[in-house]
Each structure stands twice: as C-alpha cells, then as structure tokens.
Motif scaffolding. Structure first.
Motif, PDB file in Angstrom:
ATOM      1  N   ILE A   1      -2.421   3.953   2.007  1.00 39.86           N
ATOM      2  CA  ILE A   1      -3.250   4.848   2.751  1.00 39.86           C
ATOM      3  C   ILE A   1      -4.656   3.760   1.537  1.00 39.86           C
ATOM      4  CG2 ILE A   1      -4.261   6.791   3.564  1.00 39.86           C
ATOM      5  CD1 ILE A   1      -1.837   6.020   4.803  1.00 39.86           C
ATOM      6  N   ALA A   2      -5.347   3.334   2.428  1.00 31.56           N
ATOM      7  CA  ALA A   2      -6.438   2.782   1.938  1.00 31.56           C
ATOM      8  C   ALA A   2      -8.118   2.699   1.671  1.00 31.56           C
ATOM      9  CB  ALA A   2      -6.288   1.528   0.649  1.00 31.56           C
ATOM     10  N   PRO A   3      -8.983   3.750   1.991  1.00 30.79           N
ATOM     11  CA  PRO A   3      -9.042   4.644   1.419  1.00 30.79           C
ATOM     12  C   PRO A   3      -8.443   6.297   1.427  1.00 30.79           C
ATOM     13  CG  PRO A   3     -11.247   4.154   2.083  1.00 30.79           C
ATOM     14  CD  PRO A   3     -10.526   2.781   2.620  1.00 30.79           C
ATOM     15  N   ALA A   4      -8.111   6.415   0.846  1.00 32.42           N
ATOM     16  CA  ALA A   4      -7.617   7.568   1.122  1.00 32.42           C
ATOM     17  C   ALA A   4      -8.547   9.048   0.481  1.00 32.42           C
ATOM     18  CB  ALA A   4      -6.072   7.925   0.311  1.00 32.42           C
ATOM     19  N   THR A   5      -9.036   9.948   2.079  1.00 34.54           N
ATOM     20  CA  THR A   5      -9.884  10.592   1.844  1.00 34.54           C
ATOM     21  C   THR A   5      -9.244  11.797   1.646  1.00 34.54           C
ATOM     22  OG1 THR A   5      -9.592  11.531   4.179  1.00 34.54           O
ATOM     23  CG2 THR A   5     -11.652   9.835   3.715  1.00 34.54           C
ATOM     24  N   ALA A   6     -10.207  12.945   1.406  1.00 36.22           N
ATOM     25  CA  ALA A   6      -9.771  14.199   0.447  1.00 36.22           C
ATOM     26  C   ALA A   6      -9.084  14.985   1.884  1.00 36.22           C
ATOM     27  CB  ALA A   6     -11.117  15.247   0.057  1.00 36.22           C
TER      28      ALA A   6
ATOM     29  N   LEU B   1       2.111   4.551  -0.539  1.00 34.28           N
ATOM     30  CA  LEU B   1       0.509   4.805  -1.829  1.00 34.28           C
ATOM     31  C   LEU B   1      -0.498   5.705  -0.953  1.00 34.28           C
ATOM     32  CD1 LEU B   1      -0.212   3.825  -4.276  1.00 34.28           C
ATOM     33  CD2 LEU B   1      -0.731   1.862  -3.846  1.00 34.28           C
ATOM     34  N   PHE B   2      -0.999   6.142  -1.865  1.00 31.60           N
ATOM     35  CA  PHE B   2      -2.143   7.002  -1.804  1.00 31.60           C
ATOM     36  C   PHE B   2      -3.189   6.055  -2.685  1.00 31.60           C
ATOM     37  CE2 PHE B   2       0.162  10.350   0.572  1.00 31.60           C
ATOM     38  CZ  PHE B   2      -0.540  10.073   2.119  1.00 31.60           C
ATOM     39  N   VAL B   3      -4.529   5.879  -2.153  1.00 32.65           N
ATOM     40  CA  VAL B   3      -5.191   4.512  -3.357  1.00 32.65           C
ATOM     41  C   VAL B   3      -6.229   5.976  -2.690  1.00 32.65           C
ATOM     42  CG1 VAL B   3      -6.524   3.163  -4.374  1.00 32.65           C
ATOM     43  CG2 VAL B   3      -4.359   3.072  -2.754  1.00 32.65           C
TER      44      VAL B   3
ATOM     45  N   ARG C   1     -14.266   5.733  -6.907  1.00 36.04           N
ATOM     46  CA  ARG C   1     -15.069   4.648  -6.611  1.00 36.04           C
ATOM     47  C   ARG C   1     -13.560   3.930  -5.905  1.00 36.04           C
ATOM     48  NH1 ARG C   1     -18.685   0.921  -6.991  1.00 36.04           N
ATOM     49  NH2 ARG C   1     -17.560  -0.898  -6.776  1.00 36.04           N
ATOM     50  N   LEU C   2     -13.125   3.064  -4.484  1.00 33.33           N
ATOM     51  CA  LEU C   2     -11.562   2.759  -4.592  1.00 33.33           C
ATOM     52  C   LEU C   2     -11.696   1.311  -5.417  1.00 33.33           C
ATOM     53  CD1 LEU C   2      -9.889   2.022  -1.930  1.00 33.33           C
ATOM     54  CD2 LEU C   2     -11.104   0.789  -1.413  1.00 33.33           C
ATOM     55  N   PRO C   3     -10.582   1.159  -6.129  1.00 37.00           N
ATOM     56  CA  PRO C   3     -10.288   0.328  -7.004  1.00 37.00           C
ATOM     57  C   PRO C   3     -10.251  -1.246  -6.590  1.00 37.00           C
ATOM     58  CG  PRO C   3      -8.254   1.900  -7.083  1.00 37.00           C
ATOM     59  CD  PRO C   3      -8.707   2.219  -5.779  1.00 37.00           C
ATOM     60  N   PRO C   4     -10.061  -2.059  -7.083  1.00 36.81           N
ATOM     61  CA  PRO C   4     -10.952  -3.678  -6.248  1.00 36.81           C
ATOM     62  C   PRO C   4      -9.742  -3.612  -6.031  1.00 36.81           C
ATOM     63  CG  PRO C   4     -10.589  -3.561  -9.149  1.00 36.81           C
ATOM     64  CD  PRO C   4     -10.456  -2.088  -8.845  1.00 36.81           C
ATOM     65  N   ILE C   5      -9.039  -5.148  -4.730  1.00 32.61           N
ATOM     66  CA  ILE C   5      -7.817  -5.453  -3.748  1.00 32.61           C
ATOM     67  C   ILE C   5      -6.874  -5.087  -4.328  1.00 32.61           C
ATOM     68  CG2 ILE C   5      -7.256  -6.370  -1.841  1.00 32.61           C
ATOM     69  CD1 ILE C   5      -9.524  -4.210  -1.241  1.00 32.61           C
ATOM     70  N   ASP C   6      -7.392  -6.598  -5.601  1.00 29.12           N
ATOM     71  CA  ASP C   6      -6.417  -7.102  -6.062  1.00 29.12           C
ATOM     72  C   ASP C   6      -4.844  -5.861  -7.400  1.00 29.12           C
ATOM     73  OD1 ASP C   6      -6.925  -9.991  -5.735  1.00 29.12           O
ATOM     74  OD2 ASP C   6      -7.723 -10.391  -7.423  1.00 29.12           O
ATOM     75  N   ASP C   7      -5.855  -4.511  -7.957  1.00 33.02           N
ATOM     76  CA  ASP C   7      -4.904  -4.002  -8.534  1.00 33.02           C
ATOM     77  C   ASP C   7      -4.367  -3.469  -7.259  1.00 33.02           C
ATOM     78  OD1 ASP C   7      -6.865  -4.853 -10.602  1.00 33.02           O
ATOM     79  OD2 ASP C   7      -7.487  -2.865 -10.636  1.00 33.02           O
ATOM     80  N   ILE C   8      -5.085  -2.830  -6.022  1.00 29.87           N
ATOM     81  CA  ILE C   8      -4.119  -2.666  -4.909  1.00 29.87           C
ATOM     82  C   ILE C   8      -2.734  -3.058  -5.312  1.00 29.87           C
ATOM     83  CG2 ILE C   8      -3.925  -1.404  -2.764  1.00 29.87           C
ATOM     84  CD1 ILE C   8      -6.901  -0.913  -3.273  1.00 29.87           C
ATOM     85  N   VAL C   9      -2.975  -4.091  -4.810  1.00 25.98           N
ATOM     86  CA  VAL C   9      -2.087  -5.495  -4.267  1.00 25.98           C
ATOM     87  C   VAL C   9      -0.455  -5.179  -4.783  1.00 25.98           C
ATOM     88  CG1 VAL C   9      -1.192  -7.741  -4.153  1.00 25.98           C
ATOM     89  CG2 VAL C   9      -3.538  -6.578  -2.245  1.00 25.98           C
TER      90      VAL C   9
END
Ligand code: PMT
Length: 347
Positions: free
Chosen positions: A24-29, A56-58, A102-110
């Motif tokens: 779930i990216a971006p995961a809102t409140a 995984l919630f981001v 901030r949403l982390p970089p996509i590479d970090d999410i992967v």
C-alpha cells in the motif's frame, strides 16, 4: 467493488487471491486507520481484509499527521497483527511543510518487498564485506588506483542484509548510490585505512568477504606538493612500497569463522586463485577473469569459479552480480555450518 470478473469471480477477492504480496504505497492516515479498526468499505480495504499474504504499508502524509498519536497507535496495532511498515523519509512535503512524511524512493520500496520474500538464513551471522578500489596518493593531485566500481561488494552486502545478516560494508571510493540504510557503511580511501578498519571490525564478524581491489603498492615517499614536470626529462621513476596484505593477516586470526577472498586474474585464473587460497589460509576464493569484457571490473555481471579449501570448485556462468552474490553467500553459509559442526563435535 462487487462487479463480477471473468469466471464469475468477485473483484476484490479474486485480486487478493492472486497476489503474493500487497504493497500500500502511499498509505494515507485514512487507509491505515480504516484497516486498523476493521473497516472494509472500498476496493482497497476489502482487498487487504481478504488476504493472507504479507501486506506492506508505506505511509506518506503531512508530518503532523504522521506524528499524531492516533496514527501511531493504529500503526502499532497493525504491526501487532503482522502487517509490515516502512518509515517515511524526511524532506519537503507536498503541503509545504518540511519533516518526516515523504514516500521513500521506489527502489527502497522494491528492496523492502524483496526482503519480505527472502528466507532469513543469515539471521545469526555478522558479515563484513569490503568493496571498491583503494586509492593511493602520488601527490595532492594524482593517485594510483584500479578499475573496481564496488558493484560486486555492494551486491554481496545487499543480499546478505536481505537474508537477515548484520552487515558492515567497508568501501573504497565508488560512484554507487549508498546501500540500504540498515547496512553500516565505513568509507576508506587507502589500503592502510582499509586495513585499520577491517582489523578493528573483524573481531565482531562471523563471515568476512573481501571483494575490494586493494592496491598492492603505494608511493614510498609522501609528496606533499604537486610533482612538477622536469624540463628535459622524458621519464621519471616513482618508488613504490608494499601495502599491508589485509587478507593474509585475516587468515592468521580467522579461526572457526569464515574468510572468503577474491582473485582478480588475467591468466591461469583458477591456478593462481588456488595458490592464493592456500597461502592466505582462506575458506573460499572467488576467482574471476578480469581480462574478459562484460564481466569483472565495472560490469553488472560476473562469471566466477568458487574454490574451497578442500580443492572443490564450482564454476558459475555469467550472471548478474546480485545472482553471483547469492551463490557466494550460499557457499559461505555451507562453510560456516561445517566449521561450527566441527567445533561442536570437538567439544
Ligand atoms: O568492484 P567491481 O567493479 O564490481 O569488480 C569486482 C572485482 C573484480 C573487483 C572483484 O570481483 C574482485 O575480484 N576483487 C578482488 C580484486 C583483487 O584485489 O584481487 P587480488 O587477486 O589482487 O587480491 C586477492 C584478495 O586479497 C582479494 O580478496 C583482495 O581483497 C585481498 N587483498 C589484496 C591485496 C591486499 N594488499 N590486501 C588484500 O586483502
């Protein structure tokens, strides 16, 4: 949400059934709050509620929302129920605020997704890896170095971390992006600096992998000023002196831990590697032919032969450095288990 898909399947259930992992990216409140409190009133929340795969919630939101005790309480509740979370990064936010959110970089999410899929067979290991070139000053503007990019060592560090190890990466100067933040990185420049850090850190390591290309020699004299061009001279001579052989020193203290060296060779690759393995008391040596294009120095791929202390050899055909790193870690773990067993049998 309830529209029937092909075969009469219900959309949100059918999709949750085919997923191996949900992110779930971006995961809102809002979505975090809904799931934490059992609300399933739209496609996303019904799909999350209907799945048994890792989720995984981001989170990404305004920094005050992120810090709110309600949001943090909901996150705690979800973590207790097995949901996984990444921390947002800090910086400029869309709302004009600065801070965490901030949403982390996509590479970090992967990378985090890969992490979730990976078996944690290195969880008890503390792995020390060296990577990249050393740089030896000739004078304040010139140096002696080599073509190592650091890619091989960084790939081993990434894979060891993914497999659950505690990782310290001792690296020469590279132009690679920094590895994931839970890898401890120590920057060095010269072979002498690398030796000092390695010998300090090795005491806590259970597996040591030396992928760095260390300069065998450095300038004998320290030239504090730029060496000037000598009029009328077509040649000048630089006197070099031997650098410490770090891996040889490690071989003398390694004991029941695992020591893996590399051999960068341009001819008689396996013979030279076997000789290094024996002389330096290594458990494994990874021989690569650095005269071939497309592998070795600077390349994204490598092709290696992994030789063990008993003389066994595994040839690994050309693969990405990530894949080669996995195989090296597999072999190193086998040695770790064997050495531990031998020690247990002895007692
Ligand atoms: O960094 P990349 O661009 O991805 O390229 C990867 C690589 C080709 C650099 C890597 O795969 C590799 O082969 N690294 C070792 C290079 C090297 O220095 O090889 P060597 O045969 O000279 O050294 C043998 C071993 O002794 C190595 O493990 C080296 O780290 C170690 N050594 C060497 C000299 C020295 N003074 N101290 C050491 O510890």
């Amino acid at each position: 949400m309830f529209e029937l898909m092909a075969g009469g399947k219900i959309g949100h259930i059918a999709l949750s059934d085919i997923a191996d992992q949900m992110v779930i990216a971006p995961a809102t409140a809002n979505v975090i709050g809904k799931v934490a409190n059992g609300i399933a009133d739209d496609f996303l929340t019904t799909m999350i509620m209907a799945t048994k795969v890792p989720v995984l919630f981001v989170p990404s939101m305004n920094t005050k929302m992120w810090e709110s005790s309600i949001v943090q309480g909901n996150i705690e509740k979800l973590k207790e129920n097995g949901y996984q979370f990444m921390e947002p990064t800090a910086g400029d936010l869309a709302c004009g605020w600065q801070g965490k959110g901030r949403l982390p970089p996509i590479d970090d999410i992967v990378e985090q997704m890969e992490d979730i899929f990976t078996e944690k067979d290195y969880v008890d290991q503390r792995v020390l890896i060296t990577a990249g070139p050393t740089v030896e000053a000739i004078d304040p503007v010139r140096c002696i170095s080599n073509r190592s990019s650091g890619k091989m060592g960084y790939a081993i560090a990434k894979m060891a971390k993914r497999r659950g190890a505690e990782v310290v990466l001792i690296t020469g100067i590279t132009s690679l992006p920094p590895p994931r933040c839970d890898i401890r990185v120590i920057d060095v420049v010269t072979a002498q600096e690398m030796r000092a850090v390695v010998m300090e850190e090795q005491r806590r390591a259970s597996v040591i992998i030396k992928a760095a290309a260390v300069a065998d020699y450095r300038c004998k004299e320290e030239n504090l000023q730029k060496i000037k061009k000598k009029n009328g001279k077509d040649e000048i001579t630089l006197a070099l002196t031997k650098n410490p052989d770090i891996i040889e020193e490690l071989g003398r203290v390694i004991g029941d831990r695992v020591l893996v060296g590399f051999a960068a060779e341009t001819e008689h690759v396996v013979e030279h590697a076997r000789d290094k393995l024996q002389r330096k008391h290594l458990d494994l040596i990874v021989a690569n032919d650095v005269s071939k294009s497309g592998i070795g120095f600077g390349a994204d791929d490598n092709e290696v032969t992994i030789i063990d202390a008993a003389g066994g050899a595994v040839h690994v055909p050309r693969l990405s450095k990530d894949e080669i790193a996995e195989i090296i870690l597999d072999e190193a773990l086998k040695v770790a288990k064997k050495k531990k067993k031998t020690e247990e049998d002895w007692y």
